[in-house]
Motif scaffolding. Structure first.
Motif, PDB file in Angstrom:
ATOM      1  N   ALA A 165       0.813  -1.219   0.000  1.00 47.90           N
ATOM      2  CA  ALA A 165       0.000   0.000   0.000  1.00 47.90           C
ATOM      3  C   ALA A 165       0.844   1.266   0.000  1.00 47.90           C
ATOM      4  O   ALA A 165       0.299   2.369  -0.072  1.00 47.90           O
ATOM      5  N   TYR A 166       2.160   1.140   0.046  1.00 46.12           N
ATOM      6  CA  TYR A 166       3.077   2.266   0.112  1.00 46.12           C
ATOM      7  C   TYR A 166       4.272   1.962  -0.781  1.00 46.12           C
ATOM      8  O   TYR A 166       4.444   0.837  -1.267  1.00 46.12           O
TER       9      TYR A 166
ATOM     10  N   ILE B 128     -11.659 -15.845  -2.002  1.00 44.37           N
ATOM     11  CA  ILE B 128     -11.356 -14.482  -2.424  1.00 44.37           C
ATOM     12  C   ILE B 128     -12.495 -13.564  -1.997  1.00 44.37           C
ATOM     13  O   ILE B 128     -13.667 -13.844  -2.256  1.00 44.37           O
ATOM     14  N   PHE B 129     -12.142 -12.489  -1.315  1.00 42.37           N
ATOM     15  CA  PHE B 129     -13.098 -11.439  -0.960  1.00 42.37           C
ATOM     16  C   PHE B 129     -13.048 -10.391  -2.069  1.00 42.37           C
ATOM     17  O   PHE B 129     -12.043  -9.689  -2.225  1.00 42.37           O
ATOM     18  N   ARG B 130     -14.109 -10.299  -2.839  1.00 44.24           N
ATOM     19  CA  ARG B 130     -14.136  -9.390  -3.976  1.00 44.24           C
ATOM     20  C   ARG B 130     -14.268  -7.940  -3.510  1.00 44.24           C
ATOM     21  O   ARG B 130     -14.990  -7.648  -2.568  1.00 44.24           O
ATOM     22  N   GLN B 131     -13.525  -7.055  -4.197  1.00 41.34           N
ATOM     23  CA  GLN B 131     -13.566  -5.622  -3.908  1.00 41.34           C
ATOM     24  C   GLN B 131     -13.434  -5.355  -2.409  1.00 41.34           C
ATOM     25  O   GLN B 131     -14.177  -4.572  -1.816  1.00 41.34           O
ATOM     26  N   ALA B 132     -12.431  -5.995  -1.821  1.00 38.30           N
ATOM     27  CA  ALA B 132     -12.263  -5.924  -0.369  1.00 38.30           C
ATOM     28  C   ALA B 132     -11.741  -4.572   0.099  1.00 38.30           C
ATOM     29  O   ALA B 132     -12.054  -4.127   1.206  1.00 38.30           O
ATOM     30  N   THR B 133     -10.923  -3.926  -0.732  1.00 39.31           N
ATOM     31  CA  THR B 133     -10.346  -2.652  -0.307  1.00 39.31           C
ATOM     32  C   THR B 133      -9.871  -1.886  -1.539  1.00 39.31           C
ATOM     33  O   THR B 133      -9.953  -2.370  -2.677  1.00 39.31           O
ATOM     34  N   VAL B 134      -9.376  -0.681  -1.291  1.00 43.21           N
ATOM     35  CA  VAL B 134      -8.799   0.178  -2.321  1.00 43.21           C
ATOM     36  C   VAL B 134      -7.426   0.602  -1.847  1.00 43.21           C
ATOM     37  O   VAL B 134      -7.250   1.001  -0.689  1.00 43.21           O
ATOM     38  N   TYR B 135      -6.427   0.491  -2.714  1.00 42.94           N
ATOM     39  CA  TYR B 135      -5.100   1.021  -2.393  1.00 42.94           C
ATOM     40  C   TYR B 135      -4.435   1.483  -3.664  1.00 42.94           C
ATOM     41  O   TYR B 135      -4.707   0.975  -4.741  1.00 42.94           O
ATOM     42  N   LYS B 136      -3.605   2.509  -3.518  1.00 45.99           N
ATOM     43  CA  LYS B 136      -2.937   3.125  -4.664  1.00 45.99           C
ATOM     44  C   LYS B 136      -3.943   3.452  -5.773  1.00 45.99           C
ATOM     45  O   LYS B 136      -3.672   3.253  -6.947  1.00 45.99           O
ATOM     46  N   SER B 137      -5.132   3.893  -5.359  1.00 45.84           N
ATOM     47  CA  SER B 137      -6.201   4.318  -6.272  1.00 45.84           C
ATOM     48  C   SER B 137      -6.652   3.207  -7.209  1.00 45.84           C
ATOM     49  O   SER B 137      -7.014   3.458  -8.359  1.00 45.84           O
ATOM     50  N   ARG B 138      -6.639   1.961  -6.704  1.00 38.63           N
ATOM     51  CA  ARG B 138      -7.120   0.849  -7.514  1.00 38.63           C
ATOM     52  C   ARG B 138      -7.801  -0.181  -6.612  1.00 38.63           C
ATOM     53  O   ARG B 138      -7.599  -0.205  -5.405  1.00 38.63           O
ATOM     54  N   ASN B 139      -8.621  -1.003  -7.247  1.00 36.70           N
ATOM     55  CA  ASN B 139      -9.333  -2.052  -6.527  1.00 36.70           C
ATOM     56  C   ASN B 139      -8.392  -3.157  -6.082  1.00 36.70           C
ATOM     57  O   ASN B 139      -7.394  -3.443  -6.729  1.00 36.70           O
TER      58      ASN B 139
END
Length: 236
Positions: free
Chosen positions: A66-67, A180-191
């Motif tokens: 994420a960084y 798999i958890f679909r669309q679990a989070t957003v990072y770096k401006s992507r799904n």
């Protein structure tokens, strides 16, 4: 199907008599033959980790984190101070005992003592640590603390479902795929769809024996190359 039912003949989970919340992981080092895993320290570890990360010329290690990438040492120190000094996540540096230098990072996170669940994450192995015995041993040491020292029931590994190397590593290390958890989070401006893996306490005795056979000195030649792969170490 469960073998346990309540007085209404409804299926229920197996009993855990005497279960109590586990202790949180201590801030102490874990020592092995090839590596030492110790709580991260900015002054002691930042320069080594930053230098090792710079050997990843293309920045591949950062794609699914994420960084990062973090190019400058001062920026890396700042990132460590902001991110790596909490109790959860509890970051560790992986020290390669051949060189005495920190070459990787891993953490315990989402620590939940009440049900005995803990996750391993923020794994970033710089090129000098990748594909070494120390890299695998570090994961074993962290597992051993979770199950043997602390008595947790479940150890989790989660990653971007598109991160093929992480998914392969989870399976190689003995984690079982759970979905798999679909669309679990957003990072770096992507799904991010998140792939879930876990080891539970009933898996651990056999898995521990497999690691111990793999880490046995007889499994390595004079140049330090493995004779049998970890996946084969459980075969008799």
């Amino acid at each position: 199907m469960t073998d346990h039912v309540n007085h209404l003949r409804q299926p229920i989970g197996f009993p855990l008599p005497g279960w109590s919340a586990r202790a949180r992981p201590p801030r102490t080092a874990m020592e092995g033959r090839f590596c030492r895993v110790e709580p991260i320290d900015v002054e002691r570890h930042a320069a080594d980790l930053h230098a090792a990360n710079l050997e990843d010329k293309e920045g591949r290690n950062w794609t699914y984190l994420a960084y990062g990438p973090i190019e400058q040492l001062d920026d890396y120190r700042d990132w460590m101070r902001k991110t790596c000094l909490s109790e959860d996540p509890l970051f560790h540096a992986v020290i390669d005992l051949k060189t005495g230098r920190a070459a990787g990072v891993a953490s315990y996170l989402r620590i939940d003592p009440a049900p005995g669940v803990i996750e391993v994450g923020h794994i970033n192995y710089a090129p000098p640590l990748q594909r070494t015995a120390a890299a695998t041993e570090a994961m074993f040491l962290m597992m051993r603390r979770v199950f043997d020292e602390l008595g947790y029931r479940r150890y989790e590994w989660k990653c971007d479902a598109l991160n093929a190397p992480s998914r392969a590593a989870a399976l190689r290390l003995g984690f079982q795929f759970e979905g798999i958890f679909r669309q679990a989070t957003v990072y770096k401006s992507r799904n991010r769809d998140t792939a879930w893996y876990a080891i539970v306490d009933r898996d651990w005795p056999g898995l521990k024996a497999r690691y111990e056979r793999w880490l046995d000195p007889a499994n390595f030649d004079a140049a330090g190359r493995q004779r049998r792969k970890l996946s084969a170490a459980g075969e008799r």
